[in-house]
Design a protein around this motif. Structure first.
Motif, short mmCIF file in Angstrom:
data_model
loop_
_atom_site.label_atom_id
_atom_site.label_comp_id
_atom_site.label_asym_id
_atom_site.label_seq_id
_atom_site.Cartn_x
_atom_site.Cartn_y
_atom_site.Cartn_z
N LEU A 118 0.85 -0.98 -0.20
CA LEU A 118 -0.13 0.03 0.00
C LEU A 118 0.91 1.24 -0.09
O LEU A 118 1.73 1.53 0.96
N THR A 119 0.93 1.93 -0.89
CA THR A 119 1.67 3.16 -1.45
C THR A 119 3.01 2.91 -1.01
O THR A 119 3.67 3.59 -0.24
N PRO A 120 3.43 1.65 -1.58
CA PRO A 120 5.16 1.42 -1.33
C PRO A 120 6.08 2.49 -1.92
O PRO A 120 5.64 2.97 -2.89
N SER A 121 7.17 2.23 -1.31
CA SER A 121 8.53 3.00 -2.12
C SER A 121 9.47 2.42 -1.82
O SER A 121 10.08 2.42 -0.73
N PRO A 122 10.52 1.62 -2.70
CA PRO A 122 11.55 1.05 -2.37
C PRO A 122 12.84 1.90 -2.13
O PRO A 122 13.86 1.55 -1.67
N ARG A 123 12.70 3.15 -2.47
CA ARG A 123 13.74 3.95 -2.59
C ARG A 123 13.17 5.68 -2.74
O ARG A 123 12.45 5.89 -3.66
N TYR A 124 13.31 6.32 -1.55
CA TYR A 124 12.87 7.69 -1.58
C TYR A 124 13.52 8.64 -2.54
O TYR A 124 13.06 9.66 -3.01
N ILE A 125 14.76 8.44 -2.64
CA ILE A 125 15.87 9.38 -3.13
C ILE A 125 15.90 9.28 -4.71
O ILE A 125 16.32 7.88 -5.17
N ASP A 126 16.07 10.40 -5.54
CA ASP A 126 16.16 10.04 -6.92
C ASP A 126 17.47 9.34 -7.07
O ASP A 126 18.55 10.14 -6.27
N GLU A 127 17.56 8.77 -8.03
CA GLU A 127 19.01 8.28 -8.71
C GLU A 127 19.04 8.08 -10.13
O GLU A 127 18.29 6.87 -10.40
N GLY A 128 19.97 8.48 -10.59
CA GLY A 128 19.93 8.12 -12.06
C GLY A 128 18.68 8.30 -12.70
O GLY A 128 17.91 9.33 -12.59
N GLU A 129 18.09 7.34 -13.67
CA GLU A 129 16.72 7.49 -14.08
C GLU A 129 15.69 7.15 -13.06
O GLU A 129 14.43 7.42 -13.39
N TYR A 130 16.06 6.65 -12.06
CA TYR A 130 14.81 6.39 -10.87
C TYR A 130 14.66 7.60 -10.22
O TYR A 130 15.35 8.40 -9.85
N ARG A 131 13.10 8.03 -10.41
CA ARG A 131 12.66 8.94 -9.69
C ARG A 131 11.88 8.26 -8.11
O ARG A 131 10.73 7.65 -8.33
N GLY A 132 12.49 8.58 -7.24
CA GLY A 132 11.68 8.26 -5.91
C GLY A 132 11.08 9.41 -5.33
O GLY A 132 10.13 9.40 -4.37
N GLY A 133 10.96 10.76 -5.69
CA GLY A 133 10.46 11.86 -5.38
C GLY A 133 11.19 12.82 -4.73
O GLY A 133 10.70 13.94 -4.30
N PHE A 134 12.44 12.49 -4.15
CA PHE A 134 13.20 13.59 -3.18
C PHE A 134 14.50 13.49 -3.86
O PHE A 134 15.05 12.35 -4.10
N THR A 135 15.22 14.49 -3.63
CA THR A 135 16.53 14.42 -3.90
C THR A 135 17.33 14.05 -2.50
O THR A 135 16.72 14.24 -1.42
N ARG A 136 18.71 13.78 -2.68
CA ARG A 136 19.30 13.59 -1.17
C ARG A 136 19.57 14.69 -0.32
O ARG A 136 19.15 14.74 0.82
N GLU A 137 19.46 16.10 -1.04
CA GLU A 137 19.24 17.20 -0.24
C GLU A 137 18.07 17.23 0.62
O GLU A 137 17.91 17.59 1.91
#
Length: 267
Positions: A118-137
């Motif tokens: 339910l509303t999962p996220s395997p990684r919250y931080i954007d990395e390369g082409e992957y968009r998690g929704g947040f920058t590391r900053e």
């Protein structure tokens, strides 16, 4: 203290129905399932609990070492399953608990039949082409704010997470849930959650899986739901017509029906 008391385990519903285990996310507790539980309990045996460090769990059982990785939360789940001798469990994990569920299934697959993310996220931080929704900053700033003023952070972030500005009572409820959590324990859980990376675990899921996303979610954008769905072979993706990261509060009827349909479906 025994496992069931330690994790404030409650069991309700039909004793002859499929076992559905509802696992809450960061800053929450089992109370956030209260609008979904009665409907699911009409068809299923429902197991609810609080992770150590959350809700009405035993705070004396908490340790930073155990709960600084998702393995500690996974062990909570598995110890409850062992204590109740649960088999053929339909594990429903909200937010970070979706990843906990994946890890639990990988470690003791004989106990689990299906997985609902339910509303999962395997990684919250954007990395390369992957968009998690947040920058590391973004994440570093979020964690620094949490450390410096947890109550203020809770009041600011909860409405963003809930994502229903026209229903402020939902954001207020999540704020209250955050504020009931010990700041030190919450800080550890936040780091464990927002710095985790479980993308490589997705293809290892070998039970039927249902991915449930919201139409708009600031914490787990639609791109994340699509990513999870694409990388779990045979999974299904359901998009609920609701806003925010907590559809069990913003759209409890839709959420309950999706869980019931999947849990009671026979192959």
């Amino acid at each position: 203290m025994g496992v069931l008391a330690r994790n404030n385990v409650t069991v309700t519903g039909r004793s002859d129905g499929p076992v559905v285990m509802l696992a809450h996310g960061f800053g929450c507790d089992q109370n956030l399932w209260r609008l979904v539980t009665p409907r699911v309990a009409e068809h299923c045996r429902v197991v609810l609990f609080d992770y150590v460090g959350s809700g009405r769990s035993d705070p004396d059982a908490w340790s930073e070492k155990r709960y600084s990785t998702l393995d500690g939360y996974t062990e909570d789940v598995l110890e409850i399953c062992r204590e109740l001798d649960l088999r053929q469990v339909v594990f429903v994990g909200h937010s970070v608990s979706a990843m906990v569920g994946m890890l639990a299934v990988a470690r003791e697959p004989e106990r689990f039949a299906k997985l609902v993310l339910l509303t999962p996220s395997p990684r919250y931080i954007d990395e390369g082409e992957y968009r998690g929704g947040f920058t590391r900053e973004d994440i570093e700033e979020l964690l620094e704010s949490l450390d410096s003023n947890y109550l203020g952070w809770s009041a600011q972030m909860a409405p963003v997470i809930m994502g229903n500005p026209d229903r402020p009572e939902l954001g207020e409820e999540l704020t209250d849930s955050f504020c009931r959590t010990d700041p030190e324990m919450a800080g550890v859980f936040a780091r464990t959650t927002f710095l985790s990376d479980n993308r490589e675990d997705l293809p290892r899921v070998n039970v039927p899986a249902l991915v449930i996303e919201s139409a708009s979610d600031a914490i787990a954008p639609r791109e994340v739901g699509a990513y999870v769905h694409e990388r779990i072979s045979g999974s299904r993706l359901v998009t609920l017509d609701t806003l925010g990261h907590c559809p069990q509060l913003s759209a409890p009827e839709q959420t309950a029906e999706a869980i019931i349909s999947f849990a009671t479906e026979t192959s």
